[in-house]
Design an enzyme around this catalytic site. Structure first.
Site, PDB file in Angstrom:
ATOM      1  N   ASP A  39     -48.570  62.681  31.200  1.00 13.79           N
ATOM      2  CA  ASP A  39     -47.364  62.319  30.981  1.00 13.79           C
ATOM      3  C   ASP A  39     -46.280  62.369  31.933  1.00 13.79           C
ATOM      4  O   ASP A  39     -45.293  61.667  32.234  1.00 13.79           O
ATOM      5  CB  ASP A  39     -46.810  62.656  29.610  1.00 13.79           C
ATOM      6  CG  ASP A  39     -47.857  62.443  28.521  1.00 13.79           C
ATOM      7  OD1 ASP A  39     -48.076  61.402  27.725  1.00 13.79           O
ATOM      8  OD2 ASP A  39     -48.907  63.287  28.414  1.00 13.79           O
ATOM      9  N   ASP A  91     -41.904  58.597  30.748  1.00 10.44           N
ATOM     10  CA  ASP A  91     -43.097  58.086  30.260  1.00 10.44           C
ATOM     11  C   ASP A  91     -42.943  58.325  28.714  1.00 10.44           C
ATOM     12  O   ASP A  91     -43.235  59.420  28.289  1.00 10.44           O
ATOM     13  CB  ASP A  91     -44.379  58.733  30.898  1.00 10.44           C
ATOM     14  CG  ASP A  91     -45.710  58.131  30.158  1.00 10.44           C
ATOM     15  OD1 ASP A  91     -45.799  57.055  30.007  1.00 10.44           O
ATOM     16  OD2 ASP A  91     -46.544  59.044  29.889  1.00 10.44           O
ATOM     17  N   GLU A 148     -41.000  53.323  31.295  1.00 13.91           N
ATOM     18  CA  GLU A 148     -42.276  52.514  31.255  1.00 13.91           C
ATOM     19  C   GLU A 148     -42.220  51.627  30.243  1.00 13.91           C
ATOM     20  O   GLU A 148     -41.792  52.061  29.091  1.00 13.91           O
ATOM     21  CB  GLU A 148     -43.699  53.187  31.395  1.00 13.91           C
ATOM     22  CG  GLU A 148     -44.834  52.290  31.756  1.00 13.91           C
ATOM     23  CD  GLU A 148     -46.060  53.079  31.620  1.00 13.91           C
ATOM     24  OE1 GLU A 148     -46.736  53.057  32.639  1.00 13.91           O
ATOM     25  OE2 GLU A 148     -46.475  54.026  30.808  1.00 13.91           O
TER      26      GLU A 148
END
Length: 166
Positions: free
Chosen positions: A140, A7, A67
């Site tokens: 996260d 992330d 992501e």
């Protein structure tokens, strides 16, 4: 197969290493790379890059999932996170680790079965799927594990499409 889920961020990069054996997922390690807010951006990017190199060397993932960026308000933040994402992907490329990217909607769909799921639902399903005692913090880290789970779920489809391309 070992998957490193990421992330991306400039202040906090969440990471999650997950092994997929058949239909089973097993968490290997998870945590975060954190940089200090007052430091110049180039130094923070260097710290992220070096930490990523260390993660890639230590855990030797077969593939990495990241992501995709999605920002609808703060353009400055989007650029800075994009720079962090760039050094993360560069570290993987230099290590010879293939990178796969997923949208937030794909992550929601893969982890919960519903593309409109709330963050809390994704975190709870991540905890359940990986048999964790609690939802990892900060957010996260849980997100990175969700991104790794997403790649594990999509992997079968990727293998089929790669076979078609050959």
């Amino acid at each position: 197969m070992r998957i490193l889920g990421i992330d991306p961020g400039i202040a906090i990069v969440g990471f999650g290493v997950v092994d997929k054996e058949g239909s089973q997922l097993r968490p290997v390690q998870y945590g975060s790379i954190q940089t200090e807010a007052g430091l110049p951006v180039p130094l923070r990017l260097k710290q992220i890059f070096e930490a990523m190199q260390s993660l890639l060397e230590t855990y030797r993932p077969d593939e990495m999932s990241v992501e995709k960026l999605f920002f609808n308000k703060n353009v400055t933040t989007a650029f800075t996170v994009g720079q962090a994402r760039g050094v993360i992907i560069l570290a993987a490329e230099l290590a010879g680790v293939p990178v796969y990217e997923y949208t937030p909607m794909q992550v929601k769909q893969a982890v919960t079965g519903y593309g409109g799921a709330e963050k809390k639902q994704i975190q709870e399903m991540t905890k359940l799927l990986l048999r964790l005692k609690e939802v990892p913090k900060p957010d996260d880290v849980a997100d990175a594990l969700g991104i790794a789970i997403t790649h594990a779920q999509f992997r079968a489809f990727i293998s089929i499409s790669e076979g078609v391309k050959k």
